[in-house]
Design an enzyme around this catalytic site. Structure first.
Site, mmCIF file in Angstrom:
data_model
loop_
_atom_site.group_PDB
_atom_site.id
_atom_site.type_symbol
_atom_site.label_atom_id
_atom_site.label_comp_id
_atom_site.label_asym_id
_atom_site.label_seq_id
_atom_site.Cartn_x
_atom_site.Cartn_y
_atom_site.Cartn_z
ATOM 1 N N HIS A 265 0.823 -1.211 0.000
ATOM 2 C CA HIS A 265 0.000 0.000 0.000
ATOM 3 C C HIS A 265 0.854 1.257 0.000
ATOM 4 C CE1 HIS A 265 0.876 0.816 4.261
ATOM 5 N NE2 HIS A 265 0.714 -0.491 4.457
ATOM 6 N N CYS B 240 2.916 -4.931 6.702
ATOM 7 C CA CYS B 240 2.679 -4.621 5.283
ATOM 8 C C CYS B 240 3.927 -4.057 4.613
ATOM 9 C CB CYS B 240 1.534 -3.623 5.154
ATOM 10 S SG CYS B 240 -0.063 -4.308 5.630
#
Length: 199
Positions: A159, A175
């Site tokens: 992301h 992440c």
């Protein structure tokens, strides 16, 4: 062609100016063990960016590039992308998980693509940080930035981030983060089914 000489006064002025810029709180970067550049009080101490960016070939990591291929190298803190037809290769600096315990390695794929993702902490994040909000809508305060590629592993994503200080560092809760302009570019090139390998 004449060469310009730097006089002692000019050189001294340059060095004094450069030192003042480096000491500026807005520009100084935290370096572990350096008392002149301590970690900001409101931020956790993280290692400085030690990324080594170099182009890689896809062959040692994938048997093919069908649907495109993404390699995330957590050691060099870089994300590599190859298009299905191998005509496009991209290399992006990334943030990676803060600790080994938070780091997942292996093969997965992109299972969902979202523009303007919302965010909610995972149960383990909430246990570590009970003061965190339960939900953040899409927007400038969202930790997932402008775009997110959801992976086949629950809670894992590639992301964007509005906090550009995180890129090139061990700073995430699991992440892989990219600059918003980079995730937008990668988002446009990837499909659901794009192969992903974290090493």
């Amino acid at each position: 062609m004449k060469r310009k000489c730097i006089t002692p006064q000019t050189r001294r002025g340059f060095l004094v100016g450069a030192a003042s810029v480096l000491a500026s709180p807005a520009l100084a970067q935290y370096i572990p063990g350096d008392p002149l550049r301590p970690a900001p009080e409101d931020e956790p101490a993280v290692d400085r960016n030690i990324s080594s960016f170099r182009a890689l070939s896809w062959q040692p990591y994938f048997s093919n590039t069908r649907n495109g291929a993404i390699l995330v190298d957590t050691q060099s803190r870089a994300l590599h992308y190859w298009s299905d037809d191998k005509a496009t290769y991209k290399l992006y600096p990334s943030s990676v998980p803060l600790t080994e315990e938070m780091t997942r390695r292996g093969r997965t794929s992109v299972i969902r693509k979202v523009v303007g993702p919302t965010w909610a902490p995972t149960p383990s994040m909430k246990r570590r940080n009970p003061e965190w909000p339960d939900f953040i809508p899409a927007g400038p305060d969202n930790p997932l930035g402008t775009h997110a590629l959801y992976l086949g592993w629950k809670y894992y994503r590639i992301h964007g981030t509005h906090d550009t200080r995180k890129i090139g560092r061990r700073s995430s809760n699991g992440c892989i983060g990219l600059y918003n302009e980079h995730i937008a570019e990668l988002f446009a090139m990837t499909n659901v089914g794009t192969q992903v390998l974290l090493i």
